[in-house]
Design an enzyme around this catalytic site. Structure first.
Site: not given
Ligand code: AHR
Length: 486
Positions: A170-171, A289
Site C-alpha cells: 500500500n502506498e 482508494e
Molecule cells: O484511507 C485512509 C488512508 O489513506 C489509508 O490508510 C492510506 O492508504 C491513505 O493514505
C-alpha cells in the site's frame, strides 16, 4: 436546453462490477466498533454488526479491500489467526494505537461471506517478507497437504478460501509508509513477491502498488511500476482524495477534470510501456482508494462530516470510472464505516452520510455495458480547471433487461436544469424511474438529530418515444433508469 444523446451501439466497454468495491482498514473504529463489535446487542454471534452488514448489502459492495491502507505495512497476518485469546497485542505504528488482532484473516473471510462480497487482501510490503506473503496465499488458497493450508484446516476451515484479489503493498512510495521504497526497489521486490504468490496459486490476480498522489514523482513511480510489473500483475493501484478546504465551489465541482486527467495519464503510461508488444496492455487500473477527505468538522479523528457537495464529488468519481470502463476495472471507496465513511456506526445506531447515496444508486441501478453519452450544456468558469460543464454524465445499458441508465450530476447550485434526453436509434418504451440525491444546498449534511437533510427522492416520469425531458434539481446527483426497445 441541455441535451444528452444516447445510442446503445456507442459502447465504451463492459462495466466490471468490481468498480463498486469498498475498503475496511484497521484504523479508528472501522473494524473494531464498525464491522466487528462482539457483545453489542446490534451484533450477531460472530460479533459482526448486523446493521452494518445490511447497509453493506444495500451498497452492492462487490469486493472489499483489507486490512489496509497504511496499517498493512506493519501487519503480520499470523498475529491474527488461531485462538483469539492467544493472539498478540501489537504496537501499531501506522496509526499509533494498540492492535488487538481479534479480527484477522478468518474473521475477514467470514464477514465477506456474510455480506456476500469478494475479498481483496493487500499484503505487507513495508516491514513484511516475501515468505510471509507467499504463506498468506497458501493459508487462504492452499489445497494440498502443506503447512499453511493445514494451519487453516486446524483453525476450522477445511475448504480453501479461493481469494483472487491480492494487492502488492500500500502506498509504498509515500514517506509516511512503514518501509517506503524507491520505485526501482519496490518494482524489483514486487516482482519477486508476485512470482512466489502466483506459483502458490496461479489463479490469483495481482494489484501492483502505484501512486498515491498526482505529482511528477508519482507519475515516474507509476511508469517504473508498469514497465517492470505489467507482465505479471493484472492491475496498477492508484489513489485519490479531494477536498474543498479552500471553500471554492467552482474549483471543487471541477474535480471531474482532475480525476479524468489522472486516469488519462496512467492510461497513457500503460499504453507506452507495453507498446512494443504490439498488443493492448492487459494491465488495468485498480482505483482502490478514492473519496472526498474534507478538513473541518470531525466527529472522530478520521470521521469527517460529509456534505451534499462531497456526494456530488463521489458521483464524479463513479461517473469517471464508468466513462473509463475499458481501463478502470476495480475500485474501492475509502472507507466503508467510521473512517471517511458513508456509514457511521455508533454503539446504539447508525447514520448515513451524504456520500452513501450516489454510491448506492450508481452501484445498484447501472447496466452491464458503459455507453458513450453525448452531452451538450453550458459551462461555468473555475480558477483551477477553466471551463467546467454544468452536467457530469455517465451512462450504461443492460441489453438483457433492455434498460438504459443515466447518471447525471447537476453542478449548478441554484438552477433546476431541464434536460432533454434523446435516444437513437430505438425508443423509450415505458416510464423512467428517477432517483435524486438532493438537499438544501452544497453544505447540507446529515446529523444524528437531522438524518435526512441529504436524502434520495424517487420519482416516476413519462418516457415514451425518442425523446424525454427530465428536471435535475440544483446541486444534485440523479440516476435515471428507463426501459428501451429497438
Ligand atoms: O484511507 C485512509 C488512508 O489513506 C489509508 O490508510 C492510506 O492508504 C491513505 O493514505
Amino acid at each position: 436546453m441541455p441535451t444528452i444523446a444516447l445510442d446503445t451501439r456507442r459502447t465504451i466497454a463492459p462495466i466490471d462490477p468490481l468498480i463498486y468495491g469498498n475498503f475496511i482498514e484497521h484504523l479508528g473504529r472501522c473494524i473494531y466498533g464498525g464491522v466487528y463489535e462482539p457483545g453489542s446487542k446490534l451484533s450477531d454471534k460472530r460479533g459482526f454488526r448486523k446493521d452494518v452488514l445490511k447497509l453493506t448489502r444495500r451498497l452492492n459492495v462487490t469486493n472489499v479491500r483489507w486490512p489496509g491502507g497504511n496499517f498493512v505495512s506493519g501487519y503480520h497476518w499470523m498475529d491474527g489467526v488461531g485462538p483469539r485469546e492467544a493472539r498478540p497485542k501489537r504496537m501499531e505504528l501506522a496509526w499509533h494505537v494498540v492492535e488487538p488482532n481479534q479480527f484477522g484473516t478468518d474473521e475477514f473471510i467470514e464477514w465477506c461471506r456474510a455480506v456476500p462480497t469478494e475479498p481483496f487482501i493487500c499484503v505487507n510490503m513495508g516491514s513484511g517478507a516475501m515468505d510471509e506473503a507467499q504463506a498468506w496465499v497458501e493459508y487462504c488458497n492452499g489445497k494440498e497437504d502443506t503447512h499453511y493450508a493445514n494451519l487453516r484446516r486446524q483453525n476450522g476451515h477445511a475448504e480453501p478460501y479461493g481469494v483472487k484479489l491480492w494487492g502488492l503493498g500500500n502506498e509504498v512510495s509515500g514517506g509516511w509508509q512503514i518501509g517506503s521504497k524507491t520505485a526501482e526497489r519496490y518494482a524489483q521486490d514486487a516482482l519477486e513477491f508476485a512470482k512466489v504468490m502466483k506459483w502458490t496459486d496461479p489463479a490469483i490476480k495481482l494489484i501492483a502498488c502505484g501512486s498515491c498522489m498526482q505529482n511528477a514523482e508519482d507519475m515516474t513511480w507509476n511508469r517504473i511500476a508498469i514497465e517492470k510489473l505489467a507482465d505479471i500483475c493484472e492491475y496498477l493501484s492508484i489513489h485519490m482524495y479531494v477536498n474543498n478546504n479552500e471553500n471554492n465551489y467552482a474549483n471543487y465541482m471541477g474535480t471531474t477534470a482532475h480525476i479524468e486527467r489522472f486516469i488519462g495519464a496512467v492510461r497513457g503510461l500503460m499504453a507506452g510501456a507495453t507498446y512494443h508488444r504490439q498488443g493492448a496492455s492487459r494491465m488495468k487500473i485498480s482505483f482502490d482508494e478514492y473519496n472526498a477527505w474534507p478538513g473541518g468538522e470531525r466527529l472522530e479523528p478520521h470521521l469527517p462530516v460529509y456534505t451534499l457537495e462531497d456526494a456530488l464529488v463521489v458521483g464524479m468519481f463513479l461517473n469517471a470510472f464508468i466513462r473509463n470502463a475499458d481501463i478502470v476495472t476495480l475500485a474501492n471507496m475509502a472507507q466503508l464505516v467510521n473512517v471517511l465513511p458513508p456509514i457511521i456506526a455508533r454503539p446504539n445506531g447508525l447514520l448515513l452520510q451524504s456520500i452513501f447515496f450516489p454510491l448506492e444508486l450508481i452501484a445498484n441501478l447501472n447496466g452491464t455495458v458503459a455507453l458513450d453519452a453525448w452531452v451538450d450544456c453550458e459551462d461555468f468558469e473555475s480558477e483551477r480547471y477553466g471551463k467546467v460543464p454544468y452536467l457530469d454524465v455517465s451512462a450504461s445499458h443492460d441489453p438483457d433487461k433492455s434498460l438504459v441508465t443515466l447518471n447525471m450530476i447537476n453542478r449548478d447550485k441554484s438552477y433546476a436544469a431541464p434536460v432533454k434526453v434523446e435516444l437513437g436509434p430505438g425508443k423509450f418504451t415505458d416510464r423512467a424511474t428517477l432517483h435524486h440525491v438532493l438537499g438544501d444546498g452544497p453544505k447540507a449534511q446529515n446529523t444524528f438529530k437531522e438524518p435526512d437533510n441529504v436524502t434520495v427522492v424517487k420519482l416516476v416520469a413519462d418516457a415514451t418515444g425518442r425523446k424525454t425531458t427530465v428536471e435535475l434539481p440544483p446541486c444534485s446527483v440523479t440516476v435515471m433508469r428507463v426501459p428501451v426497445a429497438g
